[in-house]
Motif scaffolding. Structure first.
Motif, PDB file in Angstrom:
ATOM      1  N   SER A 188       0.833  -1.209   0.000  1.00 56.86           N
ATOM      2  CA  SER A 188       0.000   0.000   0.000  1.00 56.86           C
ATOM      3  C   SER A 188       0.864   1.255   0.000  1.00 56.86           C
ATOM      4  O   SER A 188       2.007   1.257   0.460  1.00 56.86           O
ATOM      5  N   GLY A 189       0.306   2.330  -0.531  1.00 58.69           N
ATOM      6  CA  GLY A 189       1.002   3.609  -0.526  1.00 58.69           C
ATOM      7  C   GLY A 189       1.535   4.048  -1.863  1.00 58.69           C
ATOM      8  O   GLY A 189       1.997   5.185  -2.003  1.00 58.69           O
ATOM      9  N   GLY A 190       1.491   3.166  -2.864  1.00 57.20           N
ATOM     10  CA  GLY A 190       1.971   3.543  -4.189  1.00 57.20           C
ATOM     11  C   GLY A 190       3.392   4.086  -4.150  1.00 57.20           C
ATOM     12  O   GLY A 190       4.216   3.679  -3.330  1.00 57.20           O
ATOM     13  N   ASN A 191       3.675   5.026  -5.035  1.00 57.58           N
ATOM     14  CA  ASN A 191       5.003   5.635  -5.052  1.00 57.58           C
ATOM     15  C   ASN A 191       5.230   6.553  -3.867  1.00 57.58           C
ATOM     16  O   ASN A 191       6.373   6.838  -3.505  1.00 57.58           O
ATOM     17  N   SER A 192       4.156   7.042  -3.261  1.00 56.84           N
ATOM     18  CA  SER A 192       4.298   7.955  -2.121  1.00 56.84           C
ATOM     19  C   SER A 192       5.105   7.318  -0.999  1.00 56.84           C
ATOM     20  O   SER A 192       5.855   7.996  -0.293  1.00 56.84           O
ATOM     21  N   TYR A 193       4.955   6.009  -0.855  1.00 55.41           N
ATOM     22  CA  TYR A 193       5.663   5.283   0.194  1.00 55.41           C
ATOM     23  C   TYR A 193       7.179   5.398   0.040  1.00 55.41           C
ATOM     24  O   TYR A 193       7.918   5.401   1.023  1.00 55.41           O
ATOM     25  N   PHE A 194       7.649   5.527  -1.197  1.00 57.47           N
ATOM     26  CA  PHE A 194       9.082   5.496  -1.481  1.00 57.47           C
ATOM     27  C   PHE A 194       9.728   6.878  -1.476  1.00 57.47           C
ATOM     28  O   PHE A 194      10.935   6.991  -1.706  1.00 57.47           O
ATOM     29  N   THR A 236       7.898  14.916   5.741  1.00 55.18           N
ATOM     30  CA  THR A 236       7.089  14.176   6.701  1.00 55.18           C
ATOM     31  C   THR A 236       7.987  13.303   7.569  1.00 55.18           C
ATOM     32  O   THR A 236       9.028  12.826   7.122  1.00 55.18           O
ATOM     33  N   GLU A 237       7.580  13.120   8.803  1.00 56.97           N
ATOM     34  CA  GLU A 237       8.357  12.269   9.704  1.00 56.97           C
ATOM     35  C   GLU A 237       8.407  10.848   9.152  1.00 56.97           C
ATOM     36  O   GLU A 237       7.384  10.280   8.775  1.00 56.97           O
ATOM     37  N   ASP A 238       9.601  10.292   9.075  1.00 60.11           N
ATOM     38  CA  ASP A 238       9.846   8.967   8.519  1.00 60.11           C
ATOM     39  C   ASP A 238       9.488   8.897   7.037  1.00 60.11           C
ATOM     40  O   ASP A 238       9.130   7.849   6.511  1.00 60.11           O
ATOM     41  N   GLY A 239       9.591  10.038   6.355  1.00 57.09           N
ATOM     42  CA  GLY A 239       9.426  10.074   4.908  1.00 57.09           C
ATOM     43  C   GLY A 239       8.093   9.553   4.428  1.00 57.09           C
ATOM     44  O   GLY A 239       7.054   9.742   5.057  1.00 57.09           O
ATOM     45  N   GLY A 240       8.128   8.867   3.265  1.00 53.27           N
ATOM     46  CA  GLY A 240       6.897   8.341   2.694  1.00 53.27           C
ATOM     47  C   GLY A 240       6.249   7.277   3.549  1.00 53.27           C
ATOM     48  O   GLY A 240       5.018   7.141   3.576  1.00 53.27           O
ATOM     49  N   LYS A 241       7.055   6.504   4.265  1.00 51.32           N
ATOM     50  CA  LYS A 241       6.489   5.485   5.152  1.00 51.32           C
ATOM     51  C   LYS A 241       5.597   6.135   6.203  1.00 51.32           C
ATOM     52  O   LYS A 241       4.468   5.698   6.447  1.00 51.32           O
ATOM     53  N   GLY A 242       6.122   7.192   6.823  1.00 54.54           N
ATOM     54  CA  GLY A 242       5.347   7.885   7.843  1.00 54.54           C
ATOM     55  C   GLY A 242       4.117   8.563   7.266  1.00 54.54           C
ATOM     56  O   GLY A 242       3.043   8.583   7.899  1.00 54.54           O
ATOM     57  N   LEU A 243       4.243   9.119   6.073  1.00 57.37           N
ATOM     58  CA  LEU A 243       3.110   9.781   5.423  1.00 57.37           C
ATOM     59  C   LEU A 243       1.967   8.804   5.199  1.00 57.37           C
ATOM     60  O   LEU A 243       0.802   9.116   5.498  1.00 57.37           O
ATOM     61  N   ILE A 244       2.261   7.635   4.681  1.00 59.91           N
ATOM     62  CA  ILE A 244       1.204   6.657   4.423  1.00 59.91           C
ATOM     63  C   ILE A 244       0.614   6.122   5.730  1.00 59.91           C
ATOM     64  O   ILE A 244      -0.600   5.879   5.829  1.00 59.91           O
ATOM     65  N   LEU A 292      14.654  -0.358 -20.092  1.00 59.97           N
ATOM     66  CA  LEU A 292      15.741  -0.798 -19.219  1.00 59.97           C
ATOM     67  C   LEU A 292      15.907   0.074 -17.982  1.00 59.97           C
ATOM     68  O   LEU A 292      16.785  -0.180 -17.159  1.00 59.97           O
ATOM     69  N   ALA A 293      15.084   1.117 -17.862  1.00 61.90           N
ATOM     70  CA  ALA A 293      15.187   1.987 -16.688  1.00 61.90           C
ATOM     71  C   ALA A 293      14.848   1.217 -15.417  1.00 61.90           C
ATOM     72  O   ALA A 293      13.993   0.314 -15.420  1.00 61.90           O
ATOM     73  N   TYR A 294      15.523   1.563 -14.326  1.00 64.44           N
ATOM     74  CA  TYR A 294      15.223   0.947 -13.031  1.00 64.44           C
ATOM     75  C   TYR A 294      13.950   1.584 -12.462  1.00 64.44           C
ATOM     76  O   TYR A 294      13.754   2.788 -12.566  1.00 64.44           O
ATOM     77  N   VAL A 295      13.108   0.748 -11.864  1.00 64.49           N
ATOM     78  CA  VAL A 295      11.881   1.236 -11.242  1.00 64.49           C
ATOM     79  C   VAL A 295      12.186   1.623  -9.804  1.00 64.49           C
ATOM     80  O   VAL A 295      12.599   0.785  -9.003  1.00 64.49           O
ATOM     81  N   ARG A 296      11.980   2.895  -9.484  1.00 66.38           N
ATOM     82  CA  ARG A 296      12.342   3.390  -8.155  1.00 66.38           C
ATOM     83  C   ARG A 296      11.311   3.003  -7.098  1.00 66.38           C
ATOM     84  O   ARG A 296      11.648   2.821  -5.933  1.00 66.38           O
ATOM     85  N   GLY A 297      10.043   2.895  -7.487  1.00 61.33           N
ATOM     86  CA  GLY A 297       8.987   2.709  -6.490  1.00 61.33           C
ATOM     87  C   GLY A 297       8.198   1.433  -6.671  1.00 61.33           C
ATOM     88  O   GLY A 297       8.744   0.353  -6.873  1.00 61.33           O
ATOM     89  N   THR A 298       6.881   1.571  -6.630  1.00 61.99           N
ATOM     90  CA  THR A 298       6.001   0.410  -6.670  1.00 61.99           C
ATOM     91  C   THR A 298       5.997  -0.239  -8.052  1.00 61.99           C
ATOM     92  O   THR A 298       6.017   0.454  -9.071  1.00 61.99           O
ATOM     93  N   PRO A 299       5.937  -1.569  -8.113  1.00 62.27           N
ATOM     94  CA  PRO A 299       5.823  -2.243  -9.411  1.00 62.27           C
ATOM     95  C   PRO A 299       4.395  -2.258  -9.947  1.00 62.27           C
ATOM     96  O   PRO A 299       4.153  -2.765 -11.042  1.00 62.27           O
TER      97      PRO A 299
END
Length: 524
Positions: free
Chosen positions: A45-51, A155-163, A238-245
């Protein structure tokens, strides 16, 4: 809890924008049945926001304006903090400059004008825990914490904390969330064209959910190799995926196919940052998350596998270059490069991006030894690597001779460069150019990590209501927010404005959806 067959408002996507829309709708219409769905399992959960690092760009009047928002600044720390105002005019200039004047003027005006109020709403209504971003957006210079680049809040603890904060608020406001529920088809009233529901696949089974309004917040197509190549160009598969697949563009294609949603924005553009070349190429890591970002390049140089520099690492603050330098790396041979520093700069690197145990570090006591070790990691021309660094160092010292009073300061555009009357590099370093000649030396191999795509759906900027390509009118009951909203960013974006957009337009879409239901009920 079983998936309902009928709701008032259905939100698709569990990222920051989707939760903002759902909570805004619930706040505006407490009696409405609002659910949020996502095709991913709950563990994703959290989509790319988590990352993300949780940075949010907002207009403000200075330190005293932001202090009531944050939980990590006491009186003593405030006295040693320099945080200048970042007014709406500053935000406007940045978005126009960074997006080459192509950002939709109505969308950007609302983004900027609503930014401070949206941040306050996130704190007061959602309960988001904000902090000043000392670790990423300030340097300690002469005993003072100096913020730079117009970005101060995180946000505190970045995207993890935000979600985490969003999930808690959604539960408090009665928003039910269902995972492993993928939207597959939009349904409309054949007479009015208004949205009437969505067919979903829930736990492997098709089901129709009737809804009076649907808010699309399912992200872009950055995790879809086919669509990346189709829209961004050759090599982007070939780009690397930074966040959610799970951001594979399904809902963009669904809206275009089922209701002729109008396309908008920079479909060949994206946010692609410097990323650890040893990360998983297909997905972000939920534990390591944003630590794979490698944004210390303004403190050193970047050299490709041919041994050549390819960007001006000091052309602007990192906040305005990190989203495009990933693209620049991918355009190099093998789509990789090396970030290089000497011992004077190693201690300035952010620990959350360069700490031992996460990043693979390449050390050498001399430039020649570093080059030799980099060959084992993909460097093709070590002699050119050494030549590039020596020519760079010579240019730095020539600038020093002509500008003996120039002072290196990472918190301002200090003008400490490689340019002088006697020496001009074909590719300068415009700011923060210090010599790289004191061992030990450090190199880190990087590639381009794609974060989100810029192409999306056209909307009414006031409400985020989706516009039809057939009629140029709003599609009743359909809204688009977050990465699915097109027209805001072109080629690049000011760092931190993506999350702010999610809050601003998510909040507006939630209000508008609730109001449309209220109007419909009043006509009954």
């Amino acid at each position: 809890m079983s998936l309902p067959s009928q709701v008032d408002i259905l939100v698709i996507g569990s990222g920051h924008a989707g939760f903002s829309a759902a909570i805004s709708a619930a706040q505006s219409s407490p009696s409405s049945r609002i659910i949020l769905i996502d095709k991913c399992p709950e563990s994703w959960s959290g989509g790319n926001s988590y990352f993300t690092a949780g940075a949010m760009r907002t207009a403000h009047t200075g330190l005293n304006d932001l202090l009531p928002l944050v939980n990590n600044v006491d009186q003593n720390l405030a006295k040693t903090t320099d945080l200048p105002p970042y007014r709406t005019t500053d935000f406007e200039k940045d978005i126009q400059r960074i997006c080459a004047g192509r950002s939709d003027p109505q969308l950007s005006k609302i983004l900027i004008g609503d930014s401070r109020e949206a941040i306050q709403w996130l704190k007061d209504v959602v309960g988001v825990r904000f902090q000043l971003s000392f670790n990423r957006q300030a340097f300690l210079v002469d005993g003072r914490h100096k913020f730079w680049g117009g970005l101060a809040l995180k946000t505190e603890d970045g995207g993890k904390g935000l979600i985490e904060d969003h999930k808690r608020a959604a539960q408090q406001y009665g928003v039910d969330t269902f995972y492993q529920t993928a939207a597959k088809e939009l349904h409309t009233n054949p007479q009015t064209g208004a949205i009437t529901g969505v067919t979903v696949i829930h736990n492997g089974q098709p089901k129709e959910i009737r809804a009076k309004a649907v808010i699309l917040a399912a992200g872009g197509f950055e995790s879809n190799a086919r669509m990346r190549t189709q829209y961004l160009g050759p090599g982007w598969d070939l780009a690397y995926v930074r966040g959610t697949p799970f951001n594979t563009g399904d809902c963009l294609e669904m809206a275009i196919r089922d209701v002729a949603a109008k396309q908008a924005g920079n479909w060949s553009g994206c946010h692609a940052t410097c990323w650890d070349a040893n990360a998983d190429p297909n997905t972000g890591n939920r534990e390591i998350s944003n630590e794979f970002t490698k944004s210390g390049y303004p403190l050193g140089v970047m050299i490709n596998t041919k041994g050549e520099r390819f960007v001006d690492e000091g052309i602007d603050f990192r906040n305005y270059t990190y989203a495009i330098f990933g693209r620049a790396i991918l355009q190099q041979p093998e789509g990789t490069a090396f970030q290089v520093w000497d011992s004077n700069m190693i201690s300035w690197l952010r620990s959350e991006e360069y700490r031992d145990g996460i990043v693979k570090k390449i050390y050498g006591n001399t430039i020649e030894e570093l080059a030799e070790k980099c060959t084992a990691e993909g460097l093709k021309n070590k002699d050119q690597f050494v030549k590039t660094l020596k020519e760079y160092n010579h240019a730095v010292y020539e600038h020093r001779k002509e500008n003996p009073r120039a002072k290196w300061d990472p918190a301002i555009k200090d003008g400490v460069s490689t340019e002088s009357s006697s020496t001009k590099l074909a590719l300068p370093k415009s700011n923060w150019a210090l010599p790289i000649d004191k061992g030990p030396f450090l190199a880190v191999k990087v590639t381009g990590g794609i974060t989100f795509t810029f192409g999306g759906l056209a909307v009414n900027p006031e409400t985020a209501a989706v516009v039809s390509s057939a009629s140029s009118a709003e599609i009743p009951g359909l809204y688009s927010v977050g990465e699915m909203l097109g027209g805001l960013f072109y080629g690049n974006y000011p760092g931190g404005s993506g999350l702010t957009s999610g809050a601003v337009f998510g909040r507006r879409a939630g209000k508008a959806a609730a109001a449309s239901i209220s109007r419909g009920q009043s006509r009954l």
